[in-house]
Design a protein around this motif. Structure first.
Motif, short mmCIF file in Angstrom:
data_model
loop_
_atom_site.label_atom_id
_atom_site.label_comp_id
_atom_site.label_asym_id
_atom_site.label_seq_id
_atom_site.Cartn_x
_atom_site.Cartn_y
_atom_site.Cartn_z
N VAL A 150 5.53 44.92 -46.48
CA VAL A 150 6.60 45.91 -46.65
C VAL A 150 6.15 46.92 -47.69
O VAL A 150 5.74 46.55 -48.79
N PHE A 151 6.23 48.20 -47.32
CA PHE A 151 5.84 49.27 -48.25
C PHE A 151 7.04 50.16 -48.50
O PHE A 151 7.25 51.15 -47.82
N GLN B 284 2.83 47.35 -55.07
CA GLN B 284 3.41 46.10 -54.56
C GLN B 284 3.91 45.22 -55.71
O GLN B 284 4.95 44.58 -55.59
N MET B 285 3.17 45.20 -56.80
CA MET B 285 3.57 44.36 -57.95
C MET B 285 4.91 44.81 -58.53
O MET B 285 5.68 43.99 -59.02
N GLU B 286 5.16 46.13 -58.48
CA GLU B 286 6.45 46.63 -58.98
C GLU B 286 7.61 46.03 -58.19
O GLU B 286 8.71 45.89 -58.70
N LYS B 287 7.35 45.70 -56.92
CA LYS B 287 8.40 45.19 -56.03
C LYS B 287 8.43 43.67 -55.96
O LYS B 287 9.32 43.10 -55.31
N LEU B 288 7.43 43.01 -56.55
CA LEU B 288 7.31 41.56 -56.36
C LEU B 288 8.56 40.78 -56.74
O LEU B 288 9.03 39.95 -55.94
N PRO B 289 9.15 40.99 -57.92
CA PRO B 289 10.34 40.19 -58.27
C PRO B 289 11.47 40.35 -57.24
O PRO B 289 12.12 39.37 -56.87
N LYS C 75 -0.03 38.08 -46.87
CA LYS C 75 0.41 37.31 -48.04
C LYS C 75 1.67 37.95 -48.66
O LYS C 75 2.17 38.96 -48.18
N VAL C 76 2.16 37.36 -49.75
CA VAL C 76 3.42 37.82 -50.35
C VAL C 76 3.34 39.30 -50.73
O VAL C 76 4.25 40.07 -50.44
N ILE C 77 2.26 39.68 -51.42
CA ILE C 77 2.00 41.12 -51.60
C ILE C 77 0.59 41.39 -51.09
O ILE C 77 -0.23 40.48 -51.02
#
Ligand SMILES: *Cc1c(COP(=O)(O)O)cnc(C)c1O
Length: 393
Positions: free
Chosen positions: A31-32, A278-283, A220-222
């Motif tokens: 997802v982007f 992607q890391m910004e959206k991980l939580p 994967k998750v991100i």
């Protein structure tokens, strides 16, 4: 009636369509929805698209912080991360590395790239990850421990490392595995490719071993498109890993000296830029994945299906949701039927011990691994697009 098809399969298909929409539903799509486009364009404009650039260090820092590791080293993919982790952990030609037969082939391929051989021990029924009991039982029955080394009595090879894997994001009994490894002087490397965001208590998976590896493949998750990461608290090992993944070049303003045979395993800056977004959206993604899993859990409870949950005191990222069916006949009927209806489901990987490349490797019988392989299937587990938007607006 389709023979062996589990009850409520049609209801489950309707339920999946209700979450993900009526078109073909993949198992896990990226997802982007954040800064991906912006960061990619910035990176192209900066001209630093390749093996040098600020986004690589930024992603390394973000992953180190998120996992609570002292250091993180970005790589071209998760397999390369495992390869280098095994080398810096001290795995040498002819050594043996303990792992599990329930894993993606990359784990075993990396062991072979390091010129070592895998030995497979069984997994636990609940975590589907390496069983500390099976690990200890195999070591006590098959090895001698002398002078800080564990030697396989049958082959005479040294057992240098142990690579458990957190299957589908569910944490395995990693603290117990770490105790066994310490007792036998075996380096512990966690294959945390599937478990970014999964924890044991407050502690992130991948922080129990000497080293751990992550993957940012597209499923994967991100994702970074393709990419991986080595994490460790050992700064000397981190420096060695960085050196080996960057062609073993000795730092110098203009001279090219490489002090050993190294690898071109560095993550390109373009991929790292995607990873930073992607890391910004991980939580948020983890929250939505937990929410989707809760809906699956409730559906399964209502319809008598066995949803696989993490064990007590652990949290999973719910990378791939999984259920356990009655037997292999039920599994195959379910897989045929759901995939035929455009809902992508799949079994556990063919056990590594059943692949030609690893058929000769020692194993402990793998009773639980085989039992699970006959019964477990994954369900579509992506972050649903509409939900993501809803949380945003
Ligand atoms: C994804 C994965 C890897 C690494 O895969 P790459 O595609 O090389 O990033 C390693 N081990 C497991 C268990 C995986 O699922």
């Amino acid at each position: 009636m389709i023979p062996f098809l589990p009850d409520h399969t049609d209801a489950l298909i309707a339920f999946v369509h209700n979450i993900y929409g009526d078109s073909f539903t993949p198992l896990h799509r990226p997802v982007f929805e954040g800064n991906e486009r912006n960061y990619l364009i910035d990176t192209i404009d900066s001209n630093f698209v390749s093996s040098v650039g600020a986004r690589v260090s930024e992603l390394e820092e973000r992953i180190a912080e998120f996992t609570g590791s002292a250091r993180a080293i970005a790589t071209v993919n998760g397999t390369a991360a495992l390869h280098i982790a095994l080398i810096v952990a001290g795995v040498c030609q002819g050594d043996e590395v303990l792992s599990q037969a329930v894993t993606f082939v990359a784990t075993c391929n990396a062991i072979c790239y390091a010129n070592a051989r895998p030995v497979f021990v069984d997994v636990d029924e609940d975590t589907m990850g390496m069983s500390p009991v099976a690990l200890r039982r195999w070591l006590e029955a098959n090895t001698r421990h002398e002078g800080g080394k564990t030697i396989n009595r049958e082959t005479g090879a040294r057992i240098t490392a142990c690579v458990p894997m957190h299957t589908f994001g569910l944490p395995c009994r990693i603290a117990e595995i770490a105790e066994v490894c310490a007792e036998f002087d075996i380096a512990l490397i966690e294959d945390a490719a599937e478990s970014l965001g999964s924890r044991v208590g407050a502690r992130h998976t991948g922080t129990f071993g000497t080293l751990a590896t992550l993957s940012f493949n597209g499923n994967k998750v991100i994702t970074t498109g393709g990419g991986g990461m080595i994490v460790t608290d050992d700064t000397a090992l981190a420096d060695r890993a960085k050196h080996l993944t960057t062609t073993a070049k000795v730092p110098h303003a203009w001279e090219f000296v490489h002090d050993q045979v190294g690898y071109n395993y560095r993550m390109p800056n373009l991929n790292a830029a995607l990873g930073c977004a992607q890391m910004e959206k991980l939580p948020e993604m983890l929250r939505i994945k937990a929410d989707t899993a809760a809906r699956y859990r409730a559906f399964c409870a209502e319809h008598g299906l066995h949803f696989i949950d993490p064990i007590a005191a652990t949290t999973t990222n719910y990378w791939l949701n999984a259920i356990r069916l009655e037997d292999r006949n039920a599994r195959d009927a379910f897989l045929d039927y759901t995939n035929g209806k455009g809902v992508m489901t799949r079994p556990i990987w063919t056990l590594m011990s059943d692949l030609n490349a690893f058929a000769e490797c020692q194993n402990d019988g793998l009773e639980t691994s085989r039992w699970l392989a006959d019964r477990v299937v994954n369900l579509p587990s992506s972050v649903p697009e509409n939900q993501f938007h809803r949380l945003h607006t």
